[in-house]
Design a protein around this motif. Sequence first.
Motif, PDB file in Angstrom:
ATOM      1  N   ASP A   1       0.828  -1.204   0.000  1.00 48.83           N
ATOM      2  CA  ASP A   1       0.000   0.000   0.000  1.00 48.83           C
ATOM      3  C   ASP A   1       0.866   1.258   0.000  1.00 48.83           C
ATOM      4  O   ASP A   1       0.563   2.226  -0.688  1.00 48.83           O
ATOM      5  CB  ASP A   1      -0.942  -0.016   1.196  1.00 48.83           C
ATOM      6  CG  ASP A   1      -2.053   1.001   1.066  1.00 48.83           C
ATOM      7  OD1 ASP A   1      -2.633   1.089  -0.043  1.00 48.83           O
ATOM      8  OD2 ASP A   1      -2.337   1.700   2.044  1.00 48.83           O
TER       9      ASP A   1
ATOM     10  N   LYS B   1       2.185   1.635  -3.474  1.00 44.08           N
ATOM     11  CA  LYS B   1       1.109   2.061  -4.366  1.00 44.08           C
ATOM     12  C   LYS B   1       0.824   3.550  -4.189  1.00 44.08           C
ATOM     13  O   LYS B   1       0.638   4.279  -5.162  1.00 44.08           O
ATOM     14  CB  LYS B   1      -0.138   1.226  -4.074  1.00 44.08           C
ATOM     15  CG  LYS B   1      -1.299   1.498  -4.977  1.00 44.08           C
ATOM     16  CD  LYS B   1      -2.466   0.592  -4.618  1.00 44.08           C
ATOM     17  CE  LYS B   1      -3.728   0.992  -5.342  1.00 44.08           C
ATOM     18  NZ  LYS B   1      -4.868   0.168  -4.940  1.00 44.08           N
ATOM     19  N   ARG B   2       0.786   4.017  -2.918  1.00 43.34           N
ATOM     20  CA  ARG B   2       0.532   5.450  -2.671  1.00 43.34           C
ATOM     21  C   ARG B   2       1.639   6.313  -3.254  1.00 43.34           C
ATOM     22  O   ARG B   2       1.377   7.371  -3.826  1.00 43.34           O
ATOM     23  CB  ARG B   2       0.389   5.709  -1.176  1.00 43.34           C
ATOM     24  CG  ARG B   2      -0.979   5.411  -0.631  1.00 43.34           C
ATOM     25  CD  ARG B   2      -1.206   6.020   0.745  1.00 43.34           C
ATOM     26  NE  ARG B   2      -0.172   5.721   1.711  1.00 43.34           N
ATOM     27  CZ  ARG B   2      -0.182   4.686   2.538  1.00 43.34           C
ATOM     28  NH1 ARG B   2      -1.179   3.834   2.501  1.00 43.34           N
ATOM     29  NH2 ARG B   2       0.803   4.502   3.388  1.00 43.34           N
TER      30      ARG B   2
ATOM     31  N   ALA C   1       3.619   5.640  -5.842  1.00 39.65           N
ATOM     32  CA  ALA C   1       3.489   5.652  -7.301  1.00 39.65           C
ATOM     33  C   ALA C   1       2.291   6.480  -7.733  1.00 39.65           C
ATOM     34  O   ALA C   1       2.341   7.198  -8.731  1.00 39.65           O
ATOM     35  CB  ALA C   1       3.364   4.220  -7.820  1.00 39.65           C
ATOM     36  N   LYS C   2       1.211   6.403  -6.950  1.00 37.47           N
ATOM     37  CA  LYS C   2      -0.010   7.120  -7.310  1.00 37.47           C
ATOM     38  C   LYS C   2       0.177   8.633  -7.250  1.00 37.47           C
ATOM     39  O   LYS C   2      -0.456   9.373  -8.001  1.00 37.47           O
ATOM     40  CB  LYS C   2      -1.154   6.677  -6.396  1.00 37.47           C
ATOM     41  CG  LYS C   2      -2.505   7.077  -6.898  1.00 37.47           C
ATOM     42  CD  LYS C   2      -3.608   6.464  -6.101  1.00 37.47           C
ATOM     43  CE  LYS C   2      -4.914   6.949  -6.677  1.00 37.47           C
ATOM     44  NZ  LYS C   2      -6.046   6.576  -5.940  1.00 37.47           N
ATOM     45  N   LYS C   3       1.083   9.108  -6.363  1.00 35.18           N
ATOM     46  CA  LYS C   3       1.356  10.551  -6.289  1.00 35.18           C
ATOM     47  C   LYS C   3       1.818  11.074  -7.639  1.00 35.18           C
ATOM     48  O   LYS C   3       1.462  12.172  -8.047  1.00 35.18           O
ATOM     49  CB  LYS C   3       2.425  10.841  -5.237  1.00 35.18           C
ATOM     50  CG  LYS C   3       1.927  10.880  -3.837  1.00 35.18           C
ATOM     51  CD  LYS C   3       3.038  11.264  -2.896  1.00 35.18           C
ATOM     52  CE  LYS C   3       2.565  11.279  -1.470  1.00 35.18           C
ATOM     53  NZ  LYS C   3       3.645  11.642  -0.552  1.00 35.18           N
TER      54      LYS C   3
ATOM     55  N   LEU D   1       1.425   9.341 -10.711  1.00 30.53           N
ATOM     56  CA  LEU D   1       0.472   8.997 -11.766  1.00 30.53           C
ATOM     57  C   LEU D   1      -0.811   9.820 -11.716  1.00 30.53           C
ATOM     58  O   LEU D   1      -1.387  10.119 -12.763  1.00 30.53           O
ATOM     59  CB  LEU D   1       0.140   7.508 -11.694  1.00 30.53           C
ATOM     60  CG  LEU D   1       1.331   6.564 -11.905  1.00 30.53           C
ATOM     61  CD1 LEU D   1       0.923   5.128 -11.635  1.00 30.53           C
ATOM     62  CD2 LEU D   1       1.901   6.727 -13.295  1.00 30.53           C
ATOM     63  N   ASP D   2      -1.266  10.199 -10.510  1.00 34.19           N
ATOM     64  CA  ASP D   2      -2.491  10.987 -10.397  1.00 34.19           C
ATOM     65  C   ASP D   2      -2.398  12.336 -11.096  1.00 34.19           C
ATOM     66  O   ASP D   2      -3.405  12.882 -11.516  1.00 34.19           O
ATOM     67  CB  ASP D   2      -2.849  11.214  -8.924  1.00 34.19           C
ATOM     68  CG  ASP D   2      -3.800  10.164  -8.398  1.00 34.19           C
ATOM     69  OD1 ASP D   2      -4.356   9.394  -9.206  1.00 34.19           O
ATOM     70  OD2 ASP D   2      -3.991  10.113  -7.173  1.00 34.19           O
ATOM     71  N   ARG D   3      -1.204  12.862 -11.211  1.00 26.69           N
ATOM     72  CA  ARG D   3      -1.059  14.199 -11.792  1.00 26.69           C
ATOM     73  C   ARG D   3      -0.847  14.168 -13.305  1.00 26.69           C
ATOM     74  O   ARG D   3      -0.768  15.213 -13.945  1.00 26.69           O
ATOM     75  CB  ARG D   3       0.108  14.919 -11.112  1.00 26.69           C
ATOM     76  CG  ARG D   3      -0.185  15.076  -9.613  1.00 26.69           C
ATOM     77  CD  ARG D   3       0.712  16.019  -8.922  1.00 26.69           C
ATOM     78  NE  ARG D   3       0.616  17.337  -9.515  1.00 26.69           N
ATOM     79  CZ  ARG D   3       1.563  18.255  -9.399  1.00 26.69           C
ATOM     80  NH1 ARG D   3       2.637  17.993  -8.709  1.00 26.69           N
ATOM     81  NH2 ARG D   3       1.426  19.436  -9.963  1.00 26.69           N
TER      82      ARG D   3
ATOM     83  N   VAL E   1      -1.887   5.441 -19.353  1.00 33.87           N
ATOM     84  CA  VAL E   1      -2.491   5.998 -18.139  1.00 33.87           C
ATOM     85  C   VAL E   1      -3.850   6.556 -18.539  1.00 33.87           C
ATOM     86  O   VAL E   1      -3.957   7.357 -19.459  1.00 33.87           O
ATOM     87  CB  VAL E   1      -1.599   7.117 -17.539  1.00 33.87           C
ATOM     88  CG1 VAL E   1      -2.279   7.761 -16.347  1.00 33.87           C
ATOM     89  CG2 VAL E   1      -0.234   6.566 -17.159  1.00 33.87           C
TER      90      VAL E   1
ATOM     91  N   ARG F   1      -8.294   6.989 -16.954  1.00 32.51           N
ATOM     92  CA  ARG F   1      -9.217   6.943 -15.828  1.00 32.51           C
ATOM     93  C   ARG F   1     -10.546   6.367 -16.286  1.00 32.51           C
ATOM     94  O   ARG F   1     -10.963   6.608 -17.414  1.00 32.51           O
ATOM     95  CB  ARG F   1      -9.422   8.344 -15.255  1.00 32.51           C
ATOM     96  CG  ARG F   1      -8.180   8.828 -14.526  1.00 32.51           C
ATOM     97  CD  ARG F   1      -8.108  10.343 -14.431  1.00 32.51           C
ATOM     98  NE  ARG F   1      -6.866  10.754 -13.806  1.00 32.51           N
ATOM     99  CZ  ARG F   1      -5.712  10.899 -14.445  1.00 32.51           C
ATOM    100  NH1 ARG F   1      -5.640  10.672 -15.732  1.00 32.51           N
ATOM    101  NH2 ARG F   1      -4.627  11.272 -13.797  1.00 32.51           N
TER     102      ARG F   1
END
Length: 155
Positions: free
Chosen positions: A82, A85-86, A88-90, A92-94, A105, A107
């Motif tokens: 987790d 994942k968090r 990497a997500k920082k 990828l989310d942007r 990538v 949504r």
Amino acid sequence: MFQLLTSPRTARTVRGLLGTVADAVRSVVAPASLVEEQADVEPVTAPDPAGLYEADELPAVETIEAAAREFERAADQARRADRGKRAAKKVLDRLPSGIYGTWRVFRTPSSRQTPDLAEITRIFKANNLGPVPMKACAASLKVEAVDEPALTVAV
């Protein structure tokens, strides 16, 4: 310029900076003041749920120990996954949707829904229904190794 200095966002930033500076000064002057006194406090436990083993149905202690060991190992592995994942997500989310190297990538809309508590609260207030009824979430299962094994099983 004055409006920029008096905006709520600036005030929060200044308060945050002042708090950080105050903590830094306290850490030099009286470092113990930053740590709350923590005695050996027994964790709060929730009542047992329904549907548990009866005394004559309990598995062998070795089976329970193996299950607890596996639960702790899997939980630790899940926490590490987790955190990764968090992190990497920082990044990828942007990113805007697109293809980056060999990765696409994008949504998709979620099929999950959650109650709109703000709207529910508004409806309750508008109709004088009192506070919104809430219920507690299910208790979390925890395991921890103990120094000395118990001579008897708690039932």
